[in-house]
Design an enzyme around this catalytic site. Structure first.
Site, PDB file in Angstrom:
ATOM      1  CB  THR A   1      -0.896   0.167   1.200  1.00 46.31           C
ATOM      2  OG1 THR A   1      -0.109  -0.178   2.275  1.00 46.31           O
ATOM      3  CG2 THR A   1      -2.073  -0.895   1.143  1.00 46.31           C
TER       4      THR A   1
ATOM      5  CB  CYS B   1       5.768   0.390   9.301  1.00 45.66           C
ATOM      6  SG  CYS B   1       5.607  -1.383   8.638  1.00 45.66           S
TER       7      CYS B   1
HETATM    8  C1  UDX Z   1       7.562  -1.528  12.805  1.00 51.30           C
HETATM    9  C2  UDX Z   1       6.760  -1.859  14.000  1.00 51.30           C
HETATM   10  O1  UDX Z   1       7.265  -2.247  15.241  1.00 51.30           O
HETATM   11  C3  UDX Z   1       5.840  -3.184  13.770  1.00 51.30           C
HETATM   12  O2  UDX Z   1       4.961  -3.577  14.614  1.00 51.30           O
HETATM   13  C4  UDX Z   1       4.938  -2.938  12.604  1.00 51.30           C
HETATM   14  O3  UDX Z   1       3.920  -3.617  12.189  1.00 51.30           O
HETATM   15  C5  UDX Z   1       5.962  -2.397  11.389  1.00 51.30           C
HETATM   16  O4  UDX Z   1       6.629  -1.263  11.783  1.00 51.30           O
HETATM   17  P1  UDX Z   1       9.871  -2.146  11.647  1.00 51.30           P
HETATM   18  O5  UDX Z   1       9.661  -1.121  10.722  1.00 51.30           O
HETATM   19  O6  UDX Z   1      10.551  -3.647  11.375  1.00 51.30           O
HETATM   20  O7  UDX Z   1       8.440  -2.541  12.554  1.00 51.30           O
HETATM   21  O8  UDX Z   1      10.941  -1.476  12.645  1.00 51.30           O
HETATM   22  P2  UDX Z   1      11.088  -1.200  14.379  1.00 51.30           P
HETATM   23  O9  UDX Z   1      11.974  -2.478  15.049  1.00 51.30           O
HETATM   24  O10 UDX Z   1       9.824  -0.962  15.003  1.00 51.30           O
HETATM   25  O11 UDX Z   1      11.886   0.125  14.176  1.00 51.30           O
HETATM   26  C6  UDX Z   1      11.446   1.214  13.486  1.00 51.30           C
HETATM   27  C7  UDX Z   1      12.348   2.363  13.518  1.00 51.30           C
HETATM   28  O12 UDX Z   1      12.445   2.828  14.854  1.00 51.30           O
HETATM   29  C8  UDX Z   1      13.775   1.999  13.097  1.00 51.30           C
HETATM   30  O13 UDX Z   1      14.241   3.053  12.223  1.00 51.30           O
HETATM   31  C9  UDX Z   1      14.689   1.895  14.214  1.00 51.30           C
HETATM   32  O14 UDX Z   1      16.143   2.001  14.183  1.00 51.30           O
HETATM   33  C10 UDX Z   1      13.832   3.041  15.160  1.00 51.30           C
HETATM   34  N1  UDX Z   1      13.892   2.827  16.377  1.00 51.30           N
HETATM   35  C11 UDX Z   1      13.301   1.792  17.322  1.00 51.30           C
HETATM   36  C12 UDX Z   1      14.620   3.684  17.358  1.00 51.30           C
HETATM   37  O15 UDX Z   1      15.373   4.789  16.885  1.00 51.30           O
HETATM   38  N2  UDX Z   1      14.720   3.509  18.669  1.00 51.30           N
HETATM   39  C13 UDX Z   1      14.129   2.667  19.353  1.00 51.30           C
HETATM   40  O16 UDX Z   1      14.139   2.491  20.562  1.00 51.30           O
HETATM   41  C14 UDX Z   1      13.323   1.652  18.536  1.00 51.30           C
END
Ligand code: UDX
Length: 453
Positions: free
Chosen positions: A105, A274
């Site tokens: 999407t 996401c």
């Molecule tokens: C996310 C959601 O966690 C998941 O539930 C959803 O359905 C899809 O999107 P994802 O995109 O795989 O998952 O990554 P995630 O591990 O959540 O991290 C997202 C972003 O936040 C990354 O850029 C990560 O580096 C950043 N992040 C995450 C931080 O900067 N600090 C944190 O404490 C956690």
């Protein structure tokens, strides 16, 4: 505590009490994880994709992206004939009792999620669905999409439900098999229960609600998580201003059980497939319904600011805070993916930072454990114009400054002597707070992290 992927593999596949024929339209991150995990739970799965090459790759037992455990699980479930791969949406729908739609999407120019692929999939499966089949929206879709898809399918004997995914890339298998909750949104209680029955054997909270609430849960969950990270990044900026240390501040704040310390790691800003898309879509959906979600706009603004702050840190480390001209400067970048444990470059803060630095005239040499030469077409489009190094030390060679952009575990163990010897400059900018500042400084290098004293 969730198990690790090793424990999942060791426990082996299960057999389903209510063995169901499942179709999955779209074999990307979400669709393939869904298909393989449902087969692992004992169901009979047909995964479809319009990309013929992808289907061939999957038939050969290979997973076309990095996702821990998925390839091993695919080998097992394909070996016992619980999963097969077909080209085109109809093949996934013909004999299935429950059909998941898990197609992209993408974001439209106005921030909304584009439903074109979802609607196209619905149109293709509509004529072949078995009477009484259930169609499940697994893709993250705008609020109201379950009803929209039901309108496209336009059959009285088919129910469309929402069953959002909460899968982190790199942990998708564990998140699928040990979720914090399973949410199903349906106007028809019986259909919701049939979908929940697919997850039988998984011990977790389940929630049945209406489709609109289910779709809103997905956006609100991702919006809240993005908010947590923007909040801690803003606190980190505060810490730098007042001379506090963000690690101590987060610990002190997180010990309050109402707050907790999970998902409060400061960094270069959130990215990935996401959060950026869903946060903008949330603002747009609210706007379309007459609500100005100003808090979410602030969350996005802080993230944009954080990305700019990282570029500013690089300029400061070079002693060029006042200059926007970095011509002649060589930057070694460690990490290209949006986070560790994935090969995904979508909306990566590292790539955004590289683009900004290149616009200022800097030359980039980067390393990432999932990126090597020659680049495929997709990666060449994103990374064209930078040079790719085979090791972290090679990326640091002749660099004026080295930036750690992704939290790959191997960067915690950098050989700092070799690094210092390879660089022409001496500045390290650690956007993930991986290294110990004193240790770095003891190697004759300067250090700047995020929110650290
Ligand atoms: C996310 C959601 O966690 C998941 O539930 C959803 O359905 C899809 O999107 P994802 O995109 O795989 O998952 O990554 P995630 O591990 O959540 O991290 C997202 C972003 O936040 C990354 O850029 C990560 O580096 C950043 N992040 C995450 C931080 O900067 N600090 C944190 O404490 C956690």
């Amino acid at each position: 505590m969730k198990p690790d992927v090793k424990a999942v593999l060791e426990a082996g596949p299960r057999s389903a009490v209510h063995r169901t024929r499942v179709g999955v339209v779209g074999s990307g991150y979400v669709g393939l994880t869904t298909g393989v995990c449902l087969a692992w739970l004992g169901h009979d799965v047909v995964c479809a994709d319009i990309d013929v090459d992808r289907v061939e790759t999957l038939r050969a037992g290979r997973v076309p992206f990095v996702e821990a455990g998925l390839a091993e699980m695919l080998t097992v479930v394909a070996g016992v004939g619980r999963i097969r791969f077909e080209v085109g949406a109809a093949a996934a729908a013909e004999a299935s009792d429950i059909v998941f739609i898990a197609v992209p999407t993408p974001q439209d120019d106005d921030g909304s999620a584009d439903l074109a692929y979802v609607r196209a999939a619905a149109r293709q499966i509509a004529p072949v669905l078995k009477s009484g089949a259930i169609v499940v929206n697994k893709s993250t879709v705008p609020v109201g999409s379950a009803r929209d898809v039901a309108g496209v399918i336009a059959r009285e004997d088919i129910v469309v439900v929402s069953n959002p995914e909460f899968l982190r890339e790199g942990n998708a298998v564990v998140d699928f098999l040990s979720p914090d909750r399973v949410v199903v949104g349906a106007d028809d209680r019986g259909a919701a229960e049939r979908v929940l029955a697919l997850y039988h054997g998984i011990e977790t909270e389940t929630l049945i609600t209406d489709p609109v609430s289910s779709e809103t849960i997905k956006y609100a969950a991702n919006g809240f998580l993005a908010m947590k990270i923007s909040f801690v990044n803003a606190v980190a900026a505060m810490c730098e201003a007042v001379g506090a240390d963000v690690a101590d501040v987060v610990r002190g704040v997180g010990l309050d059980h109402r707050i907790g310390s999970a998902f409060l790691n400061p960094g270069p800003g959130w990215g990935g497939s996401c959060f950026p898309k869903d946060s903008r879509a949330l603002v747009k959906i609210a706007e379309d319904h007459g609500y100005d979600f100003s808090m979410m706009r602030g969350v996005i603004e802080v993230n944009d600011q954080q990305r700019r702050r990282m570029v500013h840190k690089v300029r400061s480390a070079l002693g060029r805070s006042d200059s926007h001209d970095l011509s002649g400067v060589r930057v070694g970048v460690l990490g290209l993916t949006f986070k560790a444990g994935t090969d995904d470059l979508r909306e990566s803060p590292s790539v955004a930072m590289i683009d900004s630095l290149r616009q200022l005239g800097a030359e980039i040499r980067a390393h990432d454990p999932t990126v090597s030469n020659p680049l495929d077409d997709v990666r060449a489009r994103v990374l064209g114009g930078i040079s790719i190094a085979a090791t972290a030390i090679e990326a640091a060679a002749d660099a004026d400054v080295v930036v750690i952009a992704t939290e790959w575990p191997e960067y915690r163990e950098l050989d700092l002597d070799a690094m210092a010897a390879a660089m022409v400059g001496s500045a390290i900018v650690d956007t993930r707070n991986l290294l110990d500042p004193e240790t770095v400084r003891s190697h004759g290098l300067s250090y700047d992290g995020v929110g650290r004293r």
